[in-house]
Scaffold this motif. Structure first.
Motif, PDB file in Angstrom:
ATOM      1  N   ILE A   6      -2.701  -1.410  -7.366  1.00 29.18           N
ATOM      2  CA  ILE A   6      -2.158  -0.047  -6.964  1.00 29.18           C
ATOM      3  C   ILE A   6      -1.854  -0.147  -5.463  1.00 29.18           C
ATOM      4  CG2 ILE A   6      -3.184   1.920  -6.041  1.00 29.18           C
ATOM      5  CD1 ILE A   6      -4.857   2.073  -9.297  1.00 29.18           C
ATOM      6  N   ILE A   7      -2.683  -1.096  -4.667  1.00 30.58           N
ATOM      7  CA  ILE A   7      -2.712  -1.499  -3.022  1.00 30.58           C
ATOM      8  C   ILE A   7      -0.875  -1.834  -2.734  1.00 30.58           C
ATOM      9  CG2 ILE A   7      -2.837  -2.559  -1.520  1.00 30.58           C
ATOM     10  CD1 ILE A   7      -6.203  -1.837  -2.066  1.00 30.58           C
ATOM     11  N   LEU A   8      -0.295  -2.968  -4.115  1.00 32.11           N
ATOM     12  CA  LEU A   8       0.555  -3.769  -4.009  1.00 32.11           C
ATOM     13  C   LEU A   8       2.095  -2.956  -3.894  1.00 32.11           C
ATOM     14  CD1 LEU A   8       0.861  -6.338  -3.438  1.00 32.11           C
ATOM     15  CD2 LEU A   8       1.318  -7.027  -6.118  1.00 32.11           C
ATOM     16  N   GLY A   9       1.300  -2.231  -5.286  1.00 29.71           N
ATOM     17  CA  GLY A   9       2.597  -1.287  -5.053  1.00 29.71           C
ATOM     18  C   GLY A   9       2.593  -0.063  -4.283  1.00 29.71           C
ATOM     19  N   CYS A  10       1.406   0.374  -3.612  1.00 33.38           N
ATOM     20  CA  CYS A  10       2.190   0.995  -2.751  1.00 33.38           C
ATOM     21  C   CYS A  10       2.355   0.590  -0.900  1.00 33.38           C
ATOM     22  CB  CYS A  10       0.961   1.780  -1.879  1.00 33.38           C
ATOM     23  SG  CYS A  10      -0.331   2.771  -3.042  1.00 33.38           S
ATOM     24  N   LEU A  11       2.558  -0.931  -0.678  1.00 31.87           N
ATOM     25  CA  LEU A  11       2.677  -1.349   0.313  1.00 31.87           C
ATOM     26  C   LEU A  11       4.606  -1.619  -0.269  1.00 31.87           C
ATOM     27  CD1 LEU A  11       0.005  -4.321   0.315  1.00 31.87           C
ATOM     28  CD2 LEU A  11       0.638  -2.398   1.977  1.00 31.87           C
ATOM     29  N   PHE A  12       4.875  -1.451  -1.415  1.00 31.55           N
ATOM     30  CA  PHE A  12       6.211  -1.915  -1.729  1.00 31.55           C
ATOM     31  C   PHE A  12       6.386  -0.636  -1.134  1.00 31.55           C
ATOM     32  CE2 PHE A  12       9.679  -0.955  -4.868  1.00 31.55           C
ATOM     33  CZ  PHE A  12      10.851  -1.948  -4.127  1.00 31.55           C
ATOM     34  N   TYR A  13       6.357   0.315  -1.773  1.00 32.81           N
ATOM     35  CA  TYR A  13       6.555   1.332  -1.322  1.00 32.81           C
ATOM     36  C   TYR A  13       7.062   2.064   0.154  1.00 32.81           C
ATOM     37  CZ  TYR A  13       8.378   2.461  -6.570  1.00 32.81           C
ATOM     38  OH  TYR A  13       8.854   2.536  -8.136  1.00 32.81           O
ATOM     39  N   LEU A  56      15.937   0.184  -6.449  1.00 36.52           N
ATOM     40  CA  LEU A  56      15.232   0.145  -5.606  1.00 36.52           C
ATOM     41  C   LEU A  56      13.649   0.913  -5.846  1.00 36.52           C
ATOM     42  CD1 LEU A  56      16.631  -1.520  -2.158  1.00 36.52           C
ATOM     43  CD2 LEU A  56      15.006  -2.193  -3.918  1.00 36.52           C
ATOM     44  N   MET A  57      14.248   2.191  -5.583  1.00 40.11           N
ATOM     45  CA  MET A  57      13.445   3.142  -6.085  1.00 40.11           C
ATOM     46  C   MET A  57      12.702   2.991  -6.899  1.00 40.11           C
ATOM     47  SD  MET A  57      12.747   3.289  -2.971  1.00 40.11           S
ATOM     48  CE  MET A  57      10.815   4.940  -2.877  1.00 40.11           C
ATOM     49  N   ASN A  58      12.928   3.016  -8.024  1.00 39.11           N
ATOM     50  CA  ASN A  58      12.732   2.642  -9.816  1.00 39.11           C
ATOM     51  C   ASN A  58      12.556   4.641  -9.829  1.00 39.11           C
ATOM     52  OD1 ASN A  58      11.027   3.348 -12.305  1.00 39.11           O
ATOM     53  ND2 ASN A  58       9.967   2.305 -11.914  1.00 39.11           N
ATOM     54  N   LYS A  59      13.587   5.248 -10.179  1.00 38.12           N
ATOM     55  CA  LYS A  59      13.891   6.539 -10.589  1.00 38.12           C
ATOM     56  C   LYS A  59      12.549   7.436 -11.235  1.00 38.12           C
ATOM     57  CE  LYS A  59      18.118   9.619 -11.016  1.00 38.12           C
ATOM     58  NZ  LYS A  59      19.255   9.583 -11.154  1.00 38.12           N
ATOM     59  N   ASN A  60      12.358   7.209 -12.240  1.00 37.30           N
ATOM     60  CA  ASN A  60      11.025   7.449 -13.340  1.00 37.30           C
ATOM     61  C   ASN A  60      10.057   7.695 -12.227  1.00 37.30           C
ATOM     62  OD1 ASN A  60      12.974   7.016 -15.027  1.00 37.30           O
ATOM     63  ND2 ASN A  60      11.699   5.585 -16.312  1.00 37.30           N
ATOM     64  N   PHE A  61       9.589   7.286 -11.247  1.00 44.04           N
ATOM     65  CA  PHE A  61       8.414   7.266 -10.627  1.00 44.04           C
ATOM     66  C   PHE A  61       9.048   8.212  -9.827  1.00 44.04           C
ATOM     67  CE2 PHE A  61       6.710   6.184  -6.122  1.00 44.04           C
ATOM     68  CZ  PHE A  61       5.255   5.827  -6.774  1.00 44.04           C
ATOM     69  N   ILE A  62      10.242   8.639  -8.947  1.00 42.14           N
ATOM     70  CA  ILE A  62      10.714   9.343  -8.016  1.00 42.14           C
ATOM     71  C   ILE A  62      10.141  10.722  -9.143  1.00 42.14           C
ATOM     72  CG2 ILE A  62      12.105  10.338  -6.541  1.00 42.14           C
ATOM     73  CD1 ILE A  62      13.316   7.577  -6.610  1.00 42.14           C
TER      74      ILE A  62
END
Length: 148
Positions: free
Chosen positions: A16-23, A128-134
């Protein structure tokens, strides 16, 4: 059993922290580029709406676009954003060619290439932003990047 649960929670937290750092990295890069992208989109919109005005002040618009291009090239972004940056810079170069071109047929061809390049950069940003996540989180990042 207790240790396995603790281990799984730690691993999940790490991802989760890794994902947050990426975004977060992408958001910082987008923030560095948004002024340049907005300005180039305004020039493109102005060109599409009023070609005669842009043609009459050709030198000023080309100068502004060259400044935007230099600013984008010197913007310090992460390696994740490099492909988007390259595509966007090529779009600006094509817009410069469009404005400086004298032949109307060539202008139209360059303009089509500008729109194609802008669509490619938008696709790269979506990837890059993974449209589904947005869409799930209502994280609306495209509002200040999009050509439309």
């Amino acid at each position: 059993m207790k240790n396995i649960g603790l281990f799984l929670c730690s691993v999940t937290g790490f991802f989760i922290i890794l994902g947050c750092l990426f975004y977060n990295s992408l958001l910082i890069d987008m923030d560095k580029m948004k002024d340049y992208v907005t300005e180039s989109n305004l020039i493109l919109e102005e060109y599409v709406k009023n070609k005669e005005k842009v043609d009459s002040a050709k030198g000023e618009y080309i100068s502004r676009l060259l400044t935007i291009k230099r600013g984008m090239e010197s913007a310090n972004t992460s390696f994740l954003f490099d492909k988007y940056k390259v595509i966007k810079i090529s779009s600006i170069e094509l817009l410069i060619e469009t404005i400086s071109e004298e032949n109307k047929n060539d202008k139209e061809e360059y303009l089509k290439l500008v729109f194609k390049s802008d669509n490619e950069s938008q696709d790269e940003l979506d990837k890059l932003m993974n449209k589904n996540f947005i869409q799930v989180t209502y994280l609306s990042l495209k509002t200040y990047i999009s050509v439309e």
